[in-house]
Motif scaffolding. Structure first.
Motif, PDB file in Angstrom:
ATOM      1  N   ALA A 139      45.087 -24.649  17.653  1.00  0.00           N
ATOM      2  CA  ALA A 139      46.151 -24.012  18.430  1.00  0.00           C
ATOM      3  C   ALA A 139      45.703 -23.740  19.859  1.00  0.00           C
ATOM      4  CB  ALA A 139      46.586 -22.721  17.747  1.00  0.00           C
ATOM      5  N   ASN A 140      44.490 -23.204  20.032  1.00  0.00           N
ATOM      6  CA  ASN A 140      44.018 -22.881  21.374  1.00  0.00           C
ATOM      7  C   ASN A 140      43.699 -24.118  22.196  1.00  0.00           C
ATOM      8  OD1 ASN A 140      44.245 -20.094  21.099  1.00  0.00           O
ATOM      9  ND2 ASN A 140      42.195 -19.884  20.245  1.00  0.00           N
ATOM     10  N   GLN A 141      43.410 -25.220  21.537  1.00  0.00           N
ATOM     11  CA  GLN A 141      43.174 -26.475  22.249  1.00  0.00           C
ATOM     12  C   GLN A 141      44.447 -27.322  22.358  1.00  0.00           C
ATOM     13  OE1 GLN A 141      40.088 -28.027  23.567  1.00  0.00           O
ATOM     14  NE2 GLN A 141      39.729 -25.816  23.694  1.00  0.00           N
ATOM     15  N   GLU A 142      45.576 -26.729  21.909  1.00  0.00           N
ATOM     16  CA  GLU A 142      46.879 -27.400  21.981  1.00  0.00           C
ATOM     17  C   GLU A 142      46.859 -28.750  21.261  1.00  0.00           C
ATOM     18  OE1 GLU A 142      48.022 -27.612  26.046  1.00  0.00           O
ATOM     19  OE2 GLU A 142      48.208 -25.427  26.272  1.00  0.00           O
ATOM     20  N   GLN A 143      46.248 -28.727  20.108  1.00  0.00           N
ATOM     21  CA  GLN A 143      46.212 -29.906  19.245  1.00  0.00           C
ATOM     22  C   GLN A 143      47.220 -29.719  18.116  1.00  0.00           C
ATOM     23  OE1 GLN A 143      44.073 -32.608  19.828  1.00  0.00           O
ATOM     24  NE2 GLN A 143      43.500 -31.535  21.714  1.00  0.00           N
ATOM     25  N   GLY A 144      47.946 -30.764  17.784  1.00  0.00           N
ATOM     26  CA  GLY A 144      48.903 -30.682  16.692  1.00  0.00           C
ATOM     27  C   GLY A 144      48.250 -30.917  15.347  1.00  0.00           C
ATOM     28  N   LEU A 145      48.897 -30.457  14.285  1.00  0.00           N
ATOM     29  CA  LEU A 145      48.405 -30.700  12.935  1.00  0.00           C
ATOM     30  C   LEU A 145      48.548 -32.183  12.608  1.00  0.00           C
ATOM     31  CD1 LEU A 145      49.917 -27.637  11.027  1.00  0.00           C
ATOM     32  CD2 LEU A 145      47.614 -27.922  11.925  1.00  0.00           C
ATOM     33  N   SER A 146      47.535 -32.728  12.000  1.00  0.00           N
ATOM     34  CA  SER A 146      47.525 -34.160  11.685  1.00  0.00           C
ATOM     35  C   SER A 146      47.057 -34.363  10.253  1.00  0.00           C
ATOM     36  CB  SER A 146      46.604 -34.921  12.652  1.00  0.00           C
ATOM     37  OG  SER A 146      45.260 -34.491  12.496  1.00  0.00           O
ATOM     38  N   TRP A 147      47.297 -35.565   9.765  1.00  0.00           N
ATOM     39  CA  TRP A 147      46.862 -35.916   8.413  1.00  0.00           C
ATOM     40  C   TRP A 147      45.337 -35.885   8.311  1.00  0.00           C
ATOM     41  CZ3 TRP A 147      48.265 -35.814   3.704  1.00  0.00           C
ATOM     42  CH2 TRP A 147      47.632 -36.590   2.731  1.00  0.00           C
ATOM     43  N   ASP A 148      44.657 -36.267   9.398  1.00  0.00           N
ATOM     44  CA  ASP A 148      43.189 -36.233   9.394  1.00  0.00           C
ATOM     45  C   ASP A 148      42.679 -34.812   9.198  1.00  0.00           C
ATOM     46  OD1 ASP A 148      43.099 -38.943   9.771  1.00  0.00           O
ATOM     47  OD2 ASP A 148      42.902 -38.819  11.959  1.00  0.00           O
ATOM     48  N   LEU A 149      43.367 -33.843   9.786  1.00  0.00           N
ATOM     49  CA  LEU A 149      42.961 -32.453   9.635  1.00  0.00           C
ATOM     50  C   LEU A 149      43.110 -31.984   8.191  1.00  0.00           C
ATOM     51  CD1 LEU A 149      41.997 -29.950  11.213  1.00  0.00           C
ATOM     52  CD2 LEU A 149      44.396 -29.324  11.481  1.00  0.00           C
ATOM     53  N   LEU A 150      44.200 -32.389   7.538  1.00  0.00           N
ATOM     54  CA  LEU A 150      44.396 -32.037   6.134  1.00  0.00           C
ATOM     55  C   LEU A 150      43.335 -32.699   5.257  1.00  0.00           C
ATOM     56  CD1 LEU A 150      48.300 -32.250   5.881  1.00  0.00           C
ATOM     57  CD2 LEU A 150      46.874 -30.196   6.083  1.00  0.00           C
ATOM     58  N   GLN A 151      42.995 -33.938   5.567  1.00  0.00           N
ATOM     59  CA  GLN A 151      41.932 -34.608   4.812  1.00  0.00           C
ATOM     60  C   GLN A 151      40.597 -33.891   5.007  1.00  0.00           C
ATOM     61  OE1 GLN A 151      42.276 -38.663   6.334  1.00  0.00           O
ATOM     62  NE2 GLN A 151      43.202 -39.324   4.418  1.00  0.00           N
ATOM     63  N   TYR A 152      40.370 -33.422   6.198  1.00  0.00           N
ATOM     64  CA  TYR A 152      39.146 -32.693   6.525  1.00  0.00           C
ATOM     65  C   TYR A 152      39.033 -31.431   5.669  1.00  0.00           C
ATOM     66  CZ  TYR A 152      35.715 -30.510   9.659  1.00  0.00           C
ATOM     67  OH  TYR A 152      34.605 -29.918  10.184  1.00  0.00           O
ATOM     68  N   LEU A 153      40.098 -30.640   5.626  1.00  0.00           N
ATOM     69  CA  LEU A 153      40.102 -29.416   4.829  1.00  0.00           C
ATOM     70  C   LEU A 153      40.021 -29.718   3.339  1.00  0.00           C
ATOM     71  CD1 LEU A 153      42.808 -27.352   6.753  1.00  0.00           C
ATOM     72  CD2 LEU A 153      40.357 -26.882   6.670  1.00  0.00           C
ATOM     73  N   GLY A 154      40.763 -30.759   2.905  1.00  0.00           N
ATOM     74  CA  GLY A 154      40.730 -31.131   1.495  1.00  0.00           C
ATOM     75  C   GLY A 154      39.350 -31.572   1.049  1.00  0.00           C
ATOM     76  N   GLY A 155      38.662 -32.324   1.902  1.00  0.00           N
ATOM     77  CA  GLY A 155      37.307 -32.751   1.562  1.00  0.00           C
ATOM     78  C   GLY A 155      36.347 -31.579   1.453  1.00  0.00           C
ATOM     79  N   TYR A 156      36.496 -30.612   2.355  1.00  0.00           N
ATOM     80  CA  TYR A 156      35.637 -29.418   2.313  1.00  0.00           C
ATOM     81  C   TYR A 156      35.850 -28.650   1.011  1.00  0.00           C
ATOM     82  CZ  TYR A 156      34.049 -24.697   3.502  1.00  0.00           C
ATOM     83  OH  TYR A 156      33.427 -23.471   3.483  1.00  0.00           O
ATOM     84  N   VAL A 157      37.106 -28.435   0.634  1.00  0.00           N
ATOM     85  CA  VAL A 157      37.401 -27.693  -0.598  1.00  0.00           C
ATOM     86  C   VAL A 157      36.896 -28.456  -1.821  1.00  0.00           C
ATOM     87  CG1 VAL A 157      39.266 -26.846  -2.068  1.00  0.00           C
ATOM     88  CG2 VAL A 157      39.372 -26.495   0.407  1.00  0.00           C
ATOM     89  N   ALA A 158      37.099 -29.771  -1.841  1.00  0.00           N
ATOM     90  CA  ALA A 158      36.681 -30.573  -2.995  1.00  0.00           C
ATOM     91  C   ALA A 158      35.171 -30.558  -3.165  1.00  0.00           C
ATOM     92  CB  ALA A 158      37.189 -32.002  -2.838  1.00  0.00           C
ATOM     93  N   LEU A 159      34.438 -30.613  -2.055  1.00  0.00           N
ATOM     94  CA  LEU A 159      32.978 -30.629  -2.129  1.00  0.00           C
ATOM     95  C   LEU A 159      32.437 -29.363  -2.790  1.00  0.00           C
ATOM     96  CD1 LEU A 159      31.756 -32.115   1.283  1.00  0.00           C
ATOM     97  CD2 LEU A 159      31.564 -33.111  -0.981  1.00  0.00           C
TER      98      LEU A 159
END
Length: 468
Positions: free
Chosen positions: A42-62
């Motif tokens: 949000a502070n870097q004015e970046q939008g939510l993307s599929w890559d971001l969801l994959q990033y979070l999903g991978g962290y949780v799965a690990l």
């Protein structure tokens, strides 16, 4: 006809494994990581993307997989260790991602969060394998000398390799091959700790033998000084030939801590510190790179655009952060060279401020305290020494890193465990965590009373250890 009253049989309830508490804390760590990442976006004015969801999903799965491995193979392990490490790892990933966004488009991005995520995967897999196959930490005592020899060889290899295959930023600490590089000192610290603990347990009588009484201290006998001299020569050799001040200080300080815990003789520590001080003074007068490090520590503003630039920028980062920080994504941590590796603590101090920085230090303090409590609770001498050594090594490494970045001590170049970018550091520290959790499992699990009662000696030595 009356019958004698029968005594009631009390069945002790099973000791809780606390795995559900661990799972809940892991979920809490995941939520904090997710919120931190969203704040950066949000502070870097970046939008939510599929890559971001994959990033979070991978962290949780690990970490869900790591939790399942602990639940299956070490159910009585300390429930705080894995969640705290998961949170530190998550905050490190968020900060590395934030530093990725600070790099101008088209510029050399250097280390990235995607690469760090891959190394986290490798580290968590190694953690799970150690937890699964190291059924008893006492098995490591059989390979004490093998571990010691392997650790010394790994330390020596970078010193004998050509500079093109081992040197970076003036330090010869790498083994570089086509498409692959490793920092062997990260693994040497674990192997040498196993060796030190094994030797101190088997040869404890030599270290506790009475020596000469000088100035109120019992000095060890000359023939008992061999292990201390070997550790001194190895640490000074690393400092001189590999220009790696951090590893030299870390290995030697860890050895002194183990010697003191095993012998309870302050004379060993004082003698060891005297030897290290003498070696450091000699190295300062003989080698230019040691002089540069010390001069940058004493007055980095003497050359603010040259040798002292990195330290000056680090101090400016802490000053900019103040008490509460600029906020994730609102600072300028990219102005500090090597911010994602050696100076990630400076980036934390700028964007999270003194409060966030203190919170990160408290997380490391929890790991160290739980490791020392594990050392107190475990029943065998080798486990006590090894757990204390692993916890103390983390504390010493954190002191060296934070002290160097904040100009308390000369800068050393060590990485912050589980937060800094680096595959060797992540992999080695996850192996360290797995061994510590294995020891905590042995310390917390209920004693098998049937096995303990098999012999009079075992029965006499049985004790009940309350949950840590």
């Amino acid at each position: 006809m009356t019958t004698a009253p029968q005594s009631a049989v009390t069945v002790a309830p099973p000791m809780p494994t606390r795995r559900n508490a661990e799972l809940l804390l892991l979920g809490f760590a995941g939520v904090i990581t997710m919120l931190a990442l969203l704040i950066v976006e949000a502070n870097q004015e970046q939008g939510l993307s599929w890559d971001l969801l994959q990033y979070l999903g991978g962290y949780v799965a690990l970490f869900a997989g790591a939790h399942l491995a602990v639940r299956r193979f070490a159910p009585y392990a300390d429930p705080l260790l894995l969640p705290v490490v998961a949170l530190l790892n998550g905050l490190g990933l968020v900060m590395i991602h934030r530093l990725d966004l600070a790099v101008a488009p088209g510029a050399d991005r250097g280390p990235s969060a995607n690469q760090q995520m891959l190394w986290t995967l490798v580290g968590v897999i190694a953690f799970s394998l150690v937890v699964a196959f190291l059924s008893d930490h006492r098995m490591l005592t059989r390979y004490g000398y093998v571990c010691g020899l392997t650790g010394l060889v790994l330390l020596i290899i970078p010193a004998v390799l050509p500079r093109s295959m081992s040197e970076q930023n003036g330090a010869k600490i790498w083994i570089r091959l086509p498409g692959f590089s490793i920092q062997p000192a990260e693994f040497s610290k674990i192997l040498l700790l196993i060796f030190f603990a094994s030797v101190l347990v088997s040869k404890r009588s030599l270290f506790t033998s009475a020596g000469k009484h000088v100035l109120g201290m019992n000095l060890p006998r000359p023939r008992d000084l061999a292990p201390l001299l070997v550790a001194w020569i190895a640490s000074v050799g690393v400092m001189v030939f590999e220009k790696d001040l951090g590893t030299s200080l870390l290995l030697y300080a860890s050895f002194l801590v183990l010697v003191y815990i095993a012998t309870e003789k302050i004379s060993w520590v004082l003698l060891g510190l005297a030897l290290f001080a003498a070696g450091s003074v000699v190295a300062y007068h003989l080698f230019g790179h040691v002089q540069v490090r010390v001069q940058n520590w004493l007055d980095p503003f003497a050359d603010p655009d040259g040798a002292g630039y990195q330290m000056v920028q680090s101090l400016f980062s802490f000053a900019t952060g103040g008490i509460f920080g600029t906020g994730l994504g609102n600072g300028q941590p990219g102005t500090v060279p090597a911010a994602s590796t050696d100076f990630i603590i400076a980036a934390i101090g700028e964007e999270l401020g003194l409060v966030g920085f203190a919170g990160v230090l408290m997380l490391y303090t929890i790991i160290v305290i739980r490791g020392l409590r594990t050392a107190i609770a475990v029943r065998d001498s080798f486990g006590k020494l090894l757990a204390a050594g692993l916890a103390s090594t983390l504390a010493i490494q954190l002191f060296i890193v934070v002290g160097g970045v904040t100009k308390l001590i000369p800068l050393t170049g060590l990485t912050t465990p589980w937060m800094s970018y680096g595959g060797s550091s992540l992999l080695a520290n996850y192996v360290l965590l797995a061994i510590l959790m294995r020891i905590s499992h042995s310390a917390r699990r209920p004693i098998d009373t049937k096995a303990a009662a098999a012999t009079p000696i075992a029965s006499a030595g049985t004790e009940v250890i309350s949950k840590v």
